[in-house]
Structures are given as C-alpha cells and as structure tokens.
Design a protein around this motif. Structure first.
Motif, PDB file in Angstrom:
ATOM      1  N   SER A   1       0.906  -1.280   0.103  1.00  0.00           N
ATOM      2  CA  SER A   1      -0.098   0.055  -0.068  1.00  0.00           C
ATOM      3  C   SER A   1       0.734   1.247  -0.039  1.00  0.00           C
ATOM      4  N   ILE A   2       2.117   1.322   0.397  1.00  0.00           N
ATOM      5  CA  ILE A   2       2.985   2.298   0.707  1.00  0.00           C
ATOM      6  C   ILE A   2       3.366   2.842  -0.730  1.00  0.00           C
ATOM      7  N   LYS A   3       3.990   1.517  -1.201  1.00  0.00           N
ATOM      8  CA  LYS A   3       4.412   1.754  -2.683  1.00  0.00           C
ATOM      9  C   LYS A   3       3.247   2.338  -3.582  1.00  0.00           C
ATOM     10  N   ILE A   4       2.100   1.800  -3.712  1.00  0.00           N
ATOM     11  CA  ILE A   4       1.187   2.189  -4.294  1.00  0.00           C
ATOM     12  C   ILE A   4       0.876   3.610  -4.094  1.00  0.00           C
TER      13      ILE A   4
ATOM     14  N   GLY B   1       8.236   2.377  -4.686  1.00  0.00           N
ATOM     15  CA  GLY B   1       7.111   3.220  -5.000  1.00  0.00           C
ATOM     16  C   GLY B   1       7.386   4.326  -6.153  1.00  0.00           C
ATOM     17  N   PHE B   2       8.512   4.926  -5.778  1.00  0.00           N
ATOM     18  CA  PHE B   2       8.731   6.084  -6.503  1.00  0.00           C
ATOM     19  C   PHE B   2       9.353   5.935  -7.620  1.00  0.00           C
TER      20      PHE B   2
ATOM     21  N   TYR C   1       2.042  -0.026  -8.866  1.00  0.00           N
ATOM     22  CA  TYR C   1       3.273   0.897  -9.275  1.00  0.00           C
ATOM     23  C   TYR C   1       3.817   0.180 -10.651  1.00  0.00           C
ATOM     24  N   ASN C   2       3.107  -0.604 -11.249  1.00  0.00           N
ATOM     25  CA  ASN C   2       3.600  -0.978 -12.525  1.00  0.00           C
ATOM     26  C   ASN C   2       2.958  -0.267 -13.586  1.00  0.00           C
TER      27      ASN C   2
ATOM     28  N   THR D   1       6.870  -5.291 -16.807  1.00  0.00           N
ATOM     29  CA  THR D   1       6.802  -4.896 -15.054  1.00  0.00           C
ATOM     30  C   THR D   1       8.105  -5.371 -14.438  1.00  0.00           C
ATOM     31  N   GLY D   2       8.899  -6.281 -15.082  1.00  0.00           N
ATOM     32  CA  GLY D   2      10.011  -6.685 -14.570  1.00  0.00           C
ATOM     33  C   GLY D   2       9.848  -7.912 -13.341  1.00  0.00           C
TER      34      GLY D   2
END
Length: 482
Positions: A66-69, A103-104, A457-458, A463-464
């Motif tokens: 959730s933090i990453k998104i 995320g960034f 975050y993709n 996407t890797g």
C-alpha cells in the motif's frame, strides 16, 4: 530518478507527500474540503493543496504494498512537478526506505524509446530527522534499493523493446556487457554448437529465423571485496530463462491478435538478466548461473513442423504444436545446465509459458510448480517480502499420462487445454535429473510480466516480474547460511 536522505524541513519548491489514514489532526479548512470531495471513499484518493504544496494520499492500510502504491500514485498525480518530499514517519510508524524507493522509482517509470518526449529527472527528499535507525544503515539500504529498482527498470526497457531492435544476439550482447564485471563471466554459443552438442530443440525452434539462436551461460561468483579473488559461495543456484525474442507460433500460427505483444516472450530470460545485473553491483555470497535460451520462433520453408520428432537429452519428443516452443527451449537449457554445472543446490526456470496461468490466477500472479513443499515455503516467504505475488499449482496422478506419445517418448503439448500451465511444467519435469527433483521450481510468469493497463506501481507494459522475487530469495539464502 534521484533520492536523497536529509534531516531538514520541506523547501518551498518541493511537493510534500502526506499519507493519510485519518484526517482528525488536519486544519479545519482542509478537513472540510476532504470531506466534501469524499476523500476517504476510495483507497489512494489524492488531493493537492496548491497553497501549501501538499499532496494528500488516502491509504487504508499501512502495509508495504500500500505504501508503494500510494507513493506511485502521488508522483503520477503531479507529473509536471519534479521535486518531492516526504517524512520517514507515518502515524507513529517509520516507513521503510525500500517501500519509498520502489514506489517512487518503479511507479514513475516510462518507456520513451519510441516517443518524442524526454524523461524528467524527479527527486525525492526523505526527511530522516526523527528516524530511529542509524543513518549509515539507511544509506546502505537506500543504495541497495536503488540497485534493485534499476535492475527492474533495465528489464522493463528490454522487454518493452520490439523484436526488430532486440533479437537473440542482442541478448547475448547484454550478457557480455554484464560479464565485464570482475566477478562475472559469460559464454555464448551459436547454432553450430547446438548441432554439435545435440541441443536439437533450441536449434529446431530458431532455425526458421534470420537471427541465429544463442545459448547464453552467464555466471556470477562472489569475491572478496579487497580483491578480485573468488570466495566460497554459501549456495549454488541455476536460473534458466526462456528468451523467445518473438513468437509467431511457428507453423501452428497464432491467430487474430494472439501475436500482438509477443515481444514479451523473452521476459523470463530478461528477468534473469535483471537479477544478474543486480548481482553485478552487489556482493552476495551465492554462486549464480544464468542459462538463457535466446531464439526467435518464425516461419520459413525450413521451420520445424508438427509431427517432427526431436531428441532432447535422452528422450524423444513428438511435436504436436510449434507454438509450445518455450518448453522445448527450456528443456535443452535444463539439460545443458545439469550436464555442465556440478553440485547444484537449486534450479529455477522462469518463462512466459502459458495463458493458462493467467486464467488460473488473474494475471497478477506467477504460477509456481515443483516437488518440494519446503522450497515452496521459502518462495512464499520471498514473495511476501518482495511484494511479488505467487500461487502454487499441484501435480496429480490423473494427469501423468497426458503427454504420452504413440511414436516418441513424450508429446510437447496436449490437445486437452485444461490445466495447460500444469502440463507445461510436467513436460519440463521430464528433463530434471532425479537428484535435482526437489531442488527445482518452475515459474510461469506469463501474467505478471506484462500488463496493458497501469497496475499498482507498474505502468503499462513490462513490469520486470521475477527480479525482486529471485533477489529476495537469494538474500534469504545468504542470511540462512550464515
């Protein structure tokens, strides 16, 4: 992308990212606005307060994903801005450097190779003034996270590149570039070698292409930091990748839009290259061998055909579908690896193998198959830590005869399409030596390796998938064996 750790307040030109789970402590005016726009009606909703240059992001949960998104949503909501700021503390919880970086960087990725648009250099300042952790540790974690994200985006760039500009020899070139590092080496073999050494499947799949097939063996061995001498590895793992740089389906030609996006069929091999890129910048004490089968499955008068019988290792394979080519390439690579590398502790193969895995797990999850429950538990742990989703599929006795052939040892494909992801893995199982059965896992990454919509975050495209999962597994091996 540039991420810095500082002990200071926000500058006037920076956008402050504020993650919100509740709004009680906000000024009355801001609270009223957020209530009026139903800010908390949907996870990751955003509101930009222009006067203060604060970007609020609603977040229901405080977990890593959730933090990453949320960070990704923030940087993409205000694309025209380049300078961002965030405090490392959130609701009495210290945010993880790894989550902020992923995320960034992963969230702001763009593939611009074929667009008339320049990449903007975005900067994130993380205020660590109130961090409970030593600054040196934070900086080391930042450096490691940057290496990992760079490796993921390296994979995204290559997988997104069309076959006209990336073919088997291009893959070999990338591997040779990585091998210039002191602790890496690379051997590349062409079609003459394949014919001379009975790598008949790889040769058959690629022989209709104008681009020569390449078997790539890229190796990483840990070395002592003070010298270039190798040191004893705590484990040895072989990573085998399907590198079909383009897949027409061969004479079993793909229909309709089935050929669109088939540049992604190299994603398994390229994800392994991404892992090797990460290793080339680190010093993990695990020996890693990447065996990549780079081919192009095309159509010509000399293309391999349904009804052909090909010998792989000590088994003969009847070809019933030339569009089931990836498993043939992987089989040859698996045979090569077990013949040429001794004392293997783990064998993983990664491939965009079947659409069936997408149907089973919805497109965001890698299907994993193998015989060892213990090894699956280790992968499950790496999945939770890395953020890459995995799902496990079972073998069963009712499917064991599904690849029986009337003229050869086995078929390469079954007319029964039910459980195709399992059947593909069962085919590969025929080429795993008995002593390695419980050391082997097959990863079908067809779903998560490429999406045609933004996903968390993709961004659109590659996407890797696989890089973070395998790197996390390697890190756990290193810690486990200390």
């Amino acid at each position: 992308m540039n991420i810095v750790l500082k002990t200071r307040e926000k500058k006037d030109d920076e956008i402050e990212i504020i993650l919100l789970k509740n709004t009680e402590k906000l000024p009355t005016k801001t609270k009223t606005i957020l209530r009026n726009i139903n800010f908390k009606s949907s996870n990751f909703n955003t509101y930009f307060e222009t006067s203060s240059k604060k970007l609020f992001v609603y977040i229901k949960e405080k977990d890593s994903e959730s933090i990453k998104i949320a960070i990704s949503k923030a940087v993409n909501t205000l694309k025209k801005y380049t300078s961002f700021y965030i405090d490392i503390n959130f609701l009495k919880k210290e945010l993880k450097i790894e989550d902020l970086v992923q995320g960034f960087i992963l969230g702001s990725y763009e593939f611009l190779k074929y667009k008339k648009k320049e990449k903007s250099l975005k900067t994130l300042c993380i205020n660590i003034k109130n961090s409970q952790e030593n600054k040196t540790n934070l900086e080391n974690r930042l450096k490691d996270s940057l290496k990992l994200c760079q490796s993921v985006n390296f994979v995204r760039d290559i997988v997104n590149t069309p076959a006209q500009d990336f073919y088997p020899k291009s893959m070999a070139k990338e591997a040779l570039e990585l091998a210039k590092k002191a602790n890496m080496s690379c051997k590349v073999y062409g079609e003459d070698y394949m014919q001379e050494n009975s790598l008949n499947a790889m040769y058959a799949v690629g022989k209709a292409s104008i681009h020569e097939s390449q078997l790539i063996h890229l190796s990483y061995k840990p070395c002592n930091p003070a010298s270039t001498r190798t040191k004893k590895a705590k484990a040895k793992i072989v990573l085998v990748g399907k590198g079909v740089t383009y897949d027409t389906g061969g004479l079993s030609l793909k229909r309709g839009d089935g050929m669109v996006s088939m540049k992604i069929d190299k994603a398994g091999a390229i994800s392994i290259l991404g892992v090797m890129k990460y290793l080339s910048q680190s010093n993990l004490d695990i020996e890693v061998h990447a065996i990549l089968g780079a081919v192009e499955n095309m159509i010509d008068s000399n293309a391999y055909k349904p009804d052909d019988v090909i010998k792989i290792g000590n088994k003969t394979v009847e070809i019933t579908n030339t569009d089931a080519e990836g498993r043939l390439v992987l089989a040859d690579c698996l045979v090569y690896a077990q013949k040429n590398i001794n004392d293997i502790d783990y064998i993983f193969d990664l491939a965009t193998l079947t659409g069936s895995s997408i149907g089973a797990f919805g497109g965001y999850t890698s299907a994993v198959l193998g015989h060892s429950q213990k090894l699956k538990k280790q992968i499950s742990k790496a999945s939770s830590k890395s953020g890459e989703l995995v799902g496990f599929m079972p073998y069963n006795i009712y499917m064991q005869d599904i690849l029986k052939s009337g003229v050869a040892d086995i078929l390469n494909s079954s007319a029964n399409k039910n459980g195709a992801a399992i059947i593909g893995s069962m085919f590969l199982d025929n080429f795993i030596d008995k002593k390695y059965k419980k050391k082997w896992l097959h990863f079908d990454i067809a779903g998560p390796s490429y999406r045609k919509t933004t996903w968390g975050y993709n961004p659109y495209g590659a996407t890797g998938a696989g890089v973070r999962l395998v790197v996390e597994f390697l890190k756990q091996l290193s810690v486990k064996n200390q």
